[in-house]
Design a protein around this motif. Structure first.
Motif, PDB file in Angstrom:
ATOM      1  N   UNK A  71      35.968  37.823 -17.815  1.00 56.67           N
ATOM      2  CA  UNK A  71      34.841  36.921 -17.639  1.00 56.67           C
ATOM      3  C   UNK A  71      33.613  37.751 -17.297  1.00 56.67           C
ATOM      4  N   UNK A  72      32.441  37.177 -17.528  1.00 53.39           N
ATOM      5  CA  UNK A  72      31.219  37.912 -17.255  1.00 53.39           C
ATOM      6  C   UNK A  72      30.365  37.213 -16.214  1.00 53.39           C
ATOM      7  N   UNK A  73      29.512  37.964 -15.543  1.00 52.67           N
ATOM      8  CA  UNK A  73      28.570  37.398 -14.586  1.00 52.67           C
ATOM      9  C   UNK A  73      27.324  38.259 -14.575  1.00 52.67           C
ATOM     10  N   UNK A  74      26.189  37.625 -14.271  1.00 50.13           N
ATOM     11  CA  UNK A  74      24.956  38.388 -14.168  1.00 50.13           C
ATOM     12  C   UNK A  74      24.194  37.939 -12.929  1.00 50.13           C
ATOM     13  N   UNK A  75      23.402  38.866 -12.396  1.00 47.82           N
ATOM     14  CA  UNK A  75      22.655  38.593 -11.176  1.00 47.82           C
ATOM     15  C   UNK A  75      21.405  39.452 -11.181  1.00 47.82           C
ATOM     16  N   UNK A  76      20.264  38.849 -10.827  1.00 46.45           N
ATOM     17  CA  UNK A  76      19.024  39.611 -10.776  1.00 46.45           C
ATOM     18  C   UNK A  76      17.991  38.931  -9.899  1.00 46.45           C
ATOM     19  N   UNK A  77      16.961  39.691  -9.544  1.00 42.09           N
ATOM     20  CA  UNK A  77      15.860  39.196  -8.726  1.00 42.09           C
ATOM     21  C   UNK A  77      14.554  39.506  -9.427  1.00 42.09           C
ATOM     22  N   UNK A  78      13.650  38.513  -9.442  1.00 47.55           N
ATOM     23  CA  UNK A  78      12.379  38.717 -10.131  1.00 47.55           C
ATOM     24  C   UNK A  78      11.289  37.854  -9.560  1.00 47.55           C
ATOM     25  N   UNK A  79      10.264  37.603 -10.376  1.00 48.02           N
ATOM     26  CA  UNK A  79       9.105  36.829  -9.939  1.00 48.02           C
ATOM     27  C   UNK A  79       8.734  35.806 -11.010  1.00 48.02           C
ATOM     28  N   UNK A  80       8.053  34.742 -10.564  1.00 47.90           N
ATOM     29  CA  UNK A  80       7.634  33.643 -11.429  1.00 47.90           C
ATOM     30  C   UNK A  80       6.186  33.300 -11.129  1.00 47.90           C
ATOM     31  N   UNK A  81       5.366  33.151 -12.170  1.00 46.38           N
ATOM     32  CA  UNK A  81       3.984  32.694 -12.017  1.00 46.38           C
ATOM     33  C   UNK A  81       3.773  31.473 -12.895  1.00 46.38           C
ATOM     34  N   UNK A  82       2.771  30.656 -12.534  1.00 46.74           N
ATOM     35  CA  UNK A  82       2.442  29.468 -13.319  1.00 46.74           C
ATOM     36  C   UNK A  82       0.958  29.470 -13.650  1.00 46.74           C
ATOM     37  N   UNK A  83       0.623  28.679 -14.660  1.00 45.83           N
ATOM     38  CA  UNK A  83      -0.765  28.553 -15.096  1.00 45.83           C
ATOM     39  C   UNK A  83      -1.543  27.662 -14.130  1.00 45.83           C
ATOM     40  N   UNK A  84      -2.720  28.126 -13.747  1.00 46.59           N
ATOM     41  CA  UNK A  84      -3.603  27.338 -12.912  1.00 46.59           C
ATOM     42  C   UNK A  84      -4.725  26.739 -13.748  1.00 46.59           C
ATOM     43  N   UNK A  85      -5.560  25.922 -13.103  1.00 44.42           N
ATOM     44  CA  UNK A  85      -6.719  25.355 -13.787  1.00 44.42           C
ATOM     45  C   UNK A  85      -7.596  26.484 -14.317  1.00 44.42           C
ATOM     46  N   UNK A  86      -8.116  26.299 -15.515  1.00 39.80           N
ATOM     47  CA  UNK A  86      -8.967  27.322 -16.112  1.00 39.80           C
ATOM     48  C   UNK A  86      -8.199  28.399 -16.845  1.00 39.80           C
ATOM     49  N   UNK A  87      -6.856  28.308 -16.853  1.00 35.41           N
ATOM     50  CA  UNK A  87      -6.065  29.266 -17.617  1.00 35.41           C
ATOM     51  C   UNK A  87      -5.642  30.500 -16.857  1.00 35.41           C
ATOM     52  N   UNK A  88      -6.009  30.632 -15.571  1.00 41.56           N
ATOM     53  CA  UNK A  88      -5.602  31.802 -14.800  1.00 41.56           C
ATOM     54  C   UNK A  88      -4.160  31.647 -14.319  1.00 41.56           C
ATOM     55  N   UNK A  89      -3.587  32.764 -13.853  1.00 44.40           N
ATOM     56  CA  UNK A  89      -2.211  32.753 -13.375  1.00 44.40           C
ATOM     57  C   UNK A  89      -2.174  32.717 -11.864  1.00 44.40           C
ATOM     58  N   UNK A  90      -1.137  32.100 -11.332  1.00 41.54           N
ATOM     59  CA  UNK A  90      -0.960  31.978  -9.886  1.00 41.54           C
ATOM     60  C   UNK A  90      -0.439  33.275  -9.282  1.00 41.54           C
ATOM     61  N   UNK A  91      -0.358  33.298  -7.967  1.00 38.72           N
ATOM     62  CA  UNK A  91       0.371  34.358  -7.278  1.00 38.72           C
ATOM     63  C   UNK A  91       1.853  34.256  -7.634  1.00 38.72           C
ATOM     64  N   UNK A  92       2.577  35.377  -7.609  1.00 38.89           N
ATOM     65  CA  UNK A  92       4.003  35.331  -7.975  1.00 38.89           C
ATOM     66  C   UNK A  92       4.884  34.790  -6.859  1.00 38.89           C
ATOM     67  N   UNK A  93       5.866  34.019  -7.247  1.00 43.86           N
ATOM     68  CA  UNK A  93       6.912  33.520  -6.357  1.00 43.86           C
ATOM     69  C   UNK A  93       8.189  34.288  -6.676  1.00 43.86           C
ATOM     70  N   UNK A  94       8.906  34.701  -5.649  1.00 46.67           N
ATOM     71  CA  UNK A  94      10.137  35.459  -5.849  1.00 46.67           C
ATOM     72  C   UNK A  94      11.297  34.509  -6.141  1.00 46.67           C
ATOM     73  N   UNK A  95      12.116  34.893  -7.123  1.00 44.98           N
ATOM     74  CA  UNK A  95      13.233  34.060  -7.563  1.00 44.98           C
ATOM     75  C   UNK A  95      14.478  34.924  -7.736  1.00 44.98           C
ATOM     76  N   UNK A  96      15.621  34.256  -7.839  1.00 41.88           N
ATOM     77  CA  UNK A  96      16.873  34.919  -8.186  1.00 41.88           C
ATOM     78  C   UNK A  96      17.465  34.248  -9.416  1.00 41.88           C
ATOM     79  N   UNK A  97      18.182  35.001 -10.205  1.00 39.91           N
ATOM     80  CA  UNK A  97      18.895  34.480 -11.376  1.00 39.91           C
ATOM     81  C   UNK A  97      20.365  34.819 -11.216  1.00 39.91           C
ATOM     82  N   UNK A  98      21.217  33.801 -11.340  1.00 42.74           N
ATOM     83  CA  UNK A  98      22.658  33.991 -11.257  1.00 42.74           C
ATOM     84  C   UNK A  98      23.304  33.215 -12.390  1.00 42.74           C
ATOM     85  N   UNK A  99      24.191  33.852 -13.121  1.00 36.46           N
ATOM     86  CA  UNK A  99      24.815  33.138 -14.225  1.00 36.46           C
ATOM     87  C   UNK A  99      26.080  33.807 -14.688  1.00 36.46           C
TER      88      UNK A  99
END
Length: 265
Positions: A71-99
Motif C-alpha cells: 500500500x502507499x501513503x504520502x505526507x507533506x507540508x506546504x502553503x496556500x494563498x487565495x485571490x483577494x479583491x483587485x487580483x492580488x494574492x493573500x498571505x500564505x496559510x500553512x497546510x498539510x497534505x495526507x493521502x
C-alpha cells in the motif's frame, strides 16, 4: 498492521525533514517559492500560466514524501494563498497534505505538489477543518503547457487541478482521497499570534507577514503578470445582472480564457 507500519515509517520521514532542508516555517515558504520560480524554466511542461491567473487559490507543497510497501501513503507540508479583491494574492496559510494510494509499490520518493483551486468552496472547506480531494471537491490531473487551458477550459466540473514534479518536470497527478488540513501550529509560529485563523491570515494586510511570505506572493504574481485575471474575487458580492451571477460564490467556476488574448481593461 501493515498500514500502521507504513504510517509509522512515513511519520518518521516527515519528522526527519529538517535534515533534508525544511527546518521551520520560513524554510517551508522558501521551498514553495523555489518550486514556483522553477515553473519559468520549463514553460512547455509546467502549470499553464492562464490557469494560475484565473485561479481562486493556489497551494504549493514541496517535498511530499510517498512511501509504498504494497500500500502507499504520502505526507507533506506546504502553503496556500487565495485571490483577494483587485487580483492580488493573500498571505500564505500553512497546510498539510495526507493521502494514500493502492496498488503494488515498493520504495520511497519525494515530489513537489501544486494544487490549483478554481472555486472558493474547496478553500473554505480547508479553512473550516479539512478537505478530502475527490470526495469534497472534484479533482483532475491538470494539463500542462502554455495553451493547454484553451482546449479544455480546464476540465468541465473539476474544482481542483493537481500537479506533481519529479525529475524537474511537472505533470498532472491523481490525488483522490488525499486530505488537506490547516497546520495551526505552523501558522501561529510563523505569524507569532496564538489562535490565528486561516480567515484572519487570508484577510490580513501584506505587512503582517514575514519577508519570506512576501517573496512567495511576488513570485506567484510574476507567473501571471500581463494575463487577464478575474475582476473581483473578494467576499463582497458583485452586482447581479443575471440569476447566474447571483448564485452563491462557492459554486462558481472561472473560465481560463485565451492566454494569448490582451489583458482585460
Amino acid at each position: 498492521m501493515r498500514i500502521r507500519l507504513l504510517l509509522f515509517v512515513l511519520g518518521a520521514c516527515v519528522a526527519a525533514a529538517p535534515a533534508l532542508g525544511a527546518s521551520d516555517e520560513a524554510d517551508r515558504v522558501k521551498s514553495a517559492t523555489d518550486v514556483l520560480a522553477q515553473l519559468e524554466d520549463i514553460p512547455e511542461q509546467a502549470v499553464p500560466p492562464a490557469l494560475l491567473a484565473r485561479a481562486y487559490g493556489v497551494a504549493v507543497i514541496p517535498n511530499v514524501i510517498k512511501i509504498g510497501f504494497g500500500l502507499g501513503a504520502r505526507r507533506g507540508k506546504g502553503v496556500l494563498v487565495v485571490r483577494q479583491a483587485g487580483g492580488t494574492w493573500s498571505n500564505p496559510v500553512f497546510i498539510t497534505l495526507t493521502g494514500g494510494s493502492f496498488g503494488w509499490q515498493i520504495g520511497a520518493q519525494s515530489t513537489d505538489i501544486i494544487l490549483v483551486f478554481k472555486t472558493r468552496k474547496g478553500v473554505d472547506d480547508i479553512a473550516r477543518g479539512k478537505l478530502t480531494l475527490g470526495a469534497d471537491a472534484a479533482i483532475a490531473a491538470g494539463p500542462v503547457g502554455r495553451s493547454a487551458g484553451v482546449a479544455t477550459d480546464i476540465e468541465f466540473a473539476a474544482e481542483v487541478f493537481s500537479y506533481s514534479r519529479s525529475r524537474g518536470l511537472f505533470a498532472g497527478v491523481a490525488l483522490e482521497g488525499a486530505g488537506i488540513a490547516i497546520d495551526r501550529e505552523a501558522n501561529e509560529a510563523f505569524y507569532r499570534k496564538p489562535g490565528i485563523t486561516a480567515e484572519q491570515i487570508f484577510a490580513g494586510p501584506g505587512n503582517m507577514a514575514p519577508a519570506a511570505a512576501n517573496e512567495f506572493v511576488q513570485v506567484l504574481s510574476g507567473q501571471t503578470r500581463g494575463l487577464p485575471t478575474l475582476p473581483a474575487m473578494s467576499d463582497a458580492p458583485a452586482a447581479a445582472n443575471t440569476a447566474a451571477e447571483a448564485a452563491p460564490k462557492e459554486v462558481r467556476t472561472y473560465g481560463i480564457g485565451d492566454p494569448d488574448a490582451p489583458p482585460d481593461d
